[in-house]
Motif scaffolding. Structure first.
Motif, PDB file in Angstrom:
ATOM      1  N   PRO A 121       2.012   4.923  -6.628  1.00 40.27           N
ATOM      2  CA  PRO A 121       1.579   4.488  -7.778  1.00 40.27           C
ATOM      3  C   PRO A 121       2.070   5.138  -9.150  1.00 40.27           C
ATOM      4  O   PRO A 121       2.807   6.320  -8.728  1.00 40.27           O
ATOM      5  CB  PRO A 121      -0.093   4.858  -7.666  1.00 40.27           C
ATOM      6  CG  PRO A 121      -0.399   5.208  -6.342  1.00 40.27           C
ATOM      7  CD  PRO A 121       1.045   5.355  -5.627  1.00 40.27           C
ATOM      8  N   HIS A 132       0.600  -1.155  -0.057  1.00 42.23           N
ATOM      9  CA  HIS A 132      -0.115  -0.033   0.077  1.00 42.23           C
ATOM     10  C   HIS A 132       0.883   1.251   0.014  1.00 42.23           C
ATOM     11  O   HIS A 132       0.352   2.314  -0.525  1.00 42.23           O
ATOM     12  CB  HIS A 132      -0.936  -0.186   1.283  1.00 42.23           C
ATOM     13  CG  HIS A 132      -1.725   1.494   1.234  1.00 42.23           C
ATOM     14  ND1 HIS A 132      -2.972   1.373   0.345  1.00 42.23           N
ATOM     15  CD2 HIS A 132      -1.643   2.258   1.906  1.00 42.23           C
ATOM     16  CE1 HIS A 132      -3.472   2.370   0.755  1.00 42.23           C
ATOM     17  NE2 HIS A 132      -2.959   2.992   1.761  1.00 42.23           N
ATOM     18  N   PHE A 155       1.109  10.191  -6.624  1.00 44.56           N
ATOM     19  CA  PHE A 155       1.946   9.443  -7.741  1.00 44.56           C
ATOM     20  C   PHE A 155       3.028   9.736  -8.729  1.00 44.56           C
ATOM     21  O   PHE A 155       3.069  11.129  -8.735  1.00 44.56           O
ATOM     22  CB  PHE A 155       0.455   8.871  -8.608  1.00 44.56           C
ATOM     23  CG  PHE A 155      -0.055  10.266  -9.245  1.00 44.56           C
ATOM     24  CD1 PHE A 155       0.148  10.299 -10.646  1.00 44.56           C
ATOM     25  CD2 PHE A 155      -1.161  11.022  -8.807  1.00 44.56           C
ATOM     26  CE1 PHE A 155      -0.324  11.721 -11.169  1.00 44.56           C
ATOM     27  CE2 PHE A 155      -1.755  12.023  -9.360  1.00 44.56           C
ATOM     28  CZ  PHE A 155      -1.182  12.352 -10.525  1.00 44.56           C
ATOM     29  N   ARG A 171      -3.648   9.904  -2.426  1.00 38.78           N
ATOM     30  CA  ARG A 171      -2.208   9.172  -2.668  1.00 38.78           C
ATOM     31  C   ARG A 171      -1.538  10.139  -3.782  1.00 38.78           C
ATOM     32  O   ARG A 171      -2.130  10.246  -4.760  1.00 38.78           O
ATOM     33  CB  ARG A 171      -2.332   7.782  -2.841  1.00 38.78           C
ATOM     34  CG  ARG A 171      -2.520   7.199  -1.632  1.00 38.78           C
ATOM     35  CD  ARG A 171      -2.868   5.565  -2.013  1.00 38.78           C
ATOM     36  NE  ARG A 171      -1.372   5.041  -2.348  1.00 38.78           N
ATOM     37  CZ  ARG A 171      -1.245   3.600  -2.621  1.00 38.78           C
ATOM     38  NH1 ARG A 171      -2.140   2.940  -2.858  1.00 38.78           N
ATOM     39  NH2 ARG A 171      -0.022   3.200  -2.866  1.00 38.78           N
ATOM     40  N   GLU A 204      -8.525   6.027  -8.498  1.00 35.97           N
ATOM     41  CA  GLU A 204      -7.932   4.955  -8.505  1.00 35.97           C
ATOM     42  C   GLU A 204      -7.051   4.788  -7.078  1.00 35.97           C
ATOM     43  O   GLU A 204      -6.959   3.591  -6.463  1.00 35.97           O
ATOM     44  CB  GLU A 204      -6.901   4.603  -9.579  1.00 35.97           C
ATOM     45  CG  GLU A 204      -7.309   4.418 -10.788  1.00 35.97           C
ATOM     46  CD  GLU A 204      -8.233   3.123 -11.212  1.00 35.97           C
ATOM     47  OE1 GLU A 204      -7.764   1.968 -10.387  1.00 35.97           O
ATOM     48  OE2 GLU A 204      -8.689   3.147 -12.231  1.00 35.97           O
ATOM     49  N   PHE A 205      -6.469   5.831  -6.799  1.00 31.85           N
ATOM     50  CA  PHE A 205      -5.707   5.993  -5.553  1.00 31.85           C
ATOM     51  C   PHE A 205      -6.400   7.121  -4.643  1.00 31.85           C
ATOM     52  O   PHE A 205      -5.369   8.009  -4.721  1.00 31.85           O
ATOM     53  CB  PHE A 205      -4.112   5.859  -5.838  1.00 31.85           C
ATOM     54  CG  PHE A 205      -3.869   4.678  -6.753  1.00 31.85           C
ATOM     55  CD1 PHE A 205      -3.471   3.396  -6.304  1.00 31.85           C
ATOM     56  CD2 PHE A 205      -3.496   5.027  -8.087  1.00 31.85           C
ATOM     57  CE1 PHE A 205      -3.310   2.501  -7.213  1.00 31.85           C
ATOM     58  CE2 PHE A 205      -3.271   4.114  -8.980  1.00 31.85           C
ATOM     59  CZ  PHE A 205      -3.083   2.681  -8.551  1.00 31.85           C
TER      60      PHE A 205
END
Length: 271
Positions: free
Chosen positions: A30, A26, A96, A94, A90-91
């Protein structure tokens, strides 16, 4: 591991999204991978294998791969907002990293300008900032400016396959290529034609890697060197032999340095 695909509608654009690495830790950052004009996600699968420890998202642009044609033309700014929204969906919450090749590198710059707090690292491969620098090969320039190259699907398919073959693509890579639609290619060319991120690039604060090939006839190495002036803190990496499609056709030549950069490691000497 190949991509797994699904379709998603992001801010009015229906895109086929390639995904891999769903089982990554986790805390792995990404990675958004963005391809060149008219190229489908499968052409980036070999390159994506160099980043096994992180989740990867690789969308087909409208009219490329199996994404449907855009309903209306779009700008780079709109597409950048859509890509940021895609990664947020998607994330959630977060940051990326972004790796952009050719046209995808231009879009990657716009994403970094549009959502600087979300982009942790930025790798720009064989790309341009939109500056009016020359294309090294006059025949390439003629093809880019000739509308018939995009309107006739048979000519379009022939040109893309010739480009891949000249770039050293293997038979396996050629089999993965899907001919884009004339509308898809036309919208990508139009979006790039009136775009430049140059005025905002000096303000980027995330780590940036500029990678290019000195024999590139599509996006000459002069574009990378201009980018290095606009992004003073950027690392540069030049491959001394190989053309524009080397990152897709022979990813082993460039992928190790990209993987090191995305992992936060120090630069190596040019190869």
């Amino acid at each position: 591991m190949p991509f797994t695909f699904r379709k998603s509608t992001i801010e009015g654009l229906t895109l086929r999204i390639g995904r891999k690495g769903a089982g990554s830790p986790h805390d792995a950052v990404p990675l958004l991978m963005l391809n060149g004009i008219g190229f489908n996600s499968e052409l980036m699968e070999d390159l994506s294998r160099q980043f096994p420890d992180r989740p990867i998202v690789c969308p087909d642009m409208p009219g490329s791969g199996k994404s449907p044609d855009p309903v209306l033309p779009y700008t780079m700014q709109r597409m950048a907002r859509s890509m940021a929204a895609l990664m947020e969906s998607e994330f959630p919450d977060r940051p990326f990293a972004v790796l952009g090749f050719s046209w995808g590198g231009a879009l990657a710059q716009q994403i970094a300008v549009t959502a600087p707090r979300k982009v942790e690292r930025l790798a720009l491969v064989a790309t341009t900032s939109g500056l009016p620098l020359p294309i090294a090969n006059p025949e390439v320039l003629r093809r880019l400016l000739d509308p018939t190259e995009y309107v006739d699907p048979s000519i379009l398919a022939q040109n893309f396959r010739a480009l891949l073959h000249e770039g050293g693509a293997s038979a396996g890579l050629l089999r993965r290529f899907m001919t884009p639609t004339p509308a898809g290619v036309g919208c990508q060319v139009a979006a790039l034609a009136g775009w430049s991120a140059a005025p905002m690039l000096p303000f980027l604060r995330m780590p940036v890697l500029l990678a290019g090939m000195t024999e590139d006839a599509v996006v000459p190495i002069a574009h990378q060197r201009a980018l290095s002036c606009l992004i003073p803190q950027a690392e540069t990496f030049e491959v001394r032999t190989g053309g524009h499609l080397l990152p897709l056709a022979v990813p082993d030549r460039i992928a190790p340095r990209l993987a090191e950069f995305l992992s936060g490691k120090e630069a190596l000497v040019n190869c």
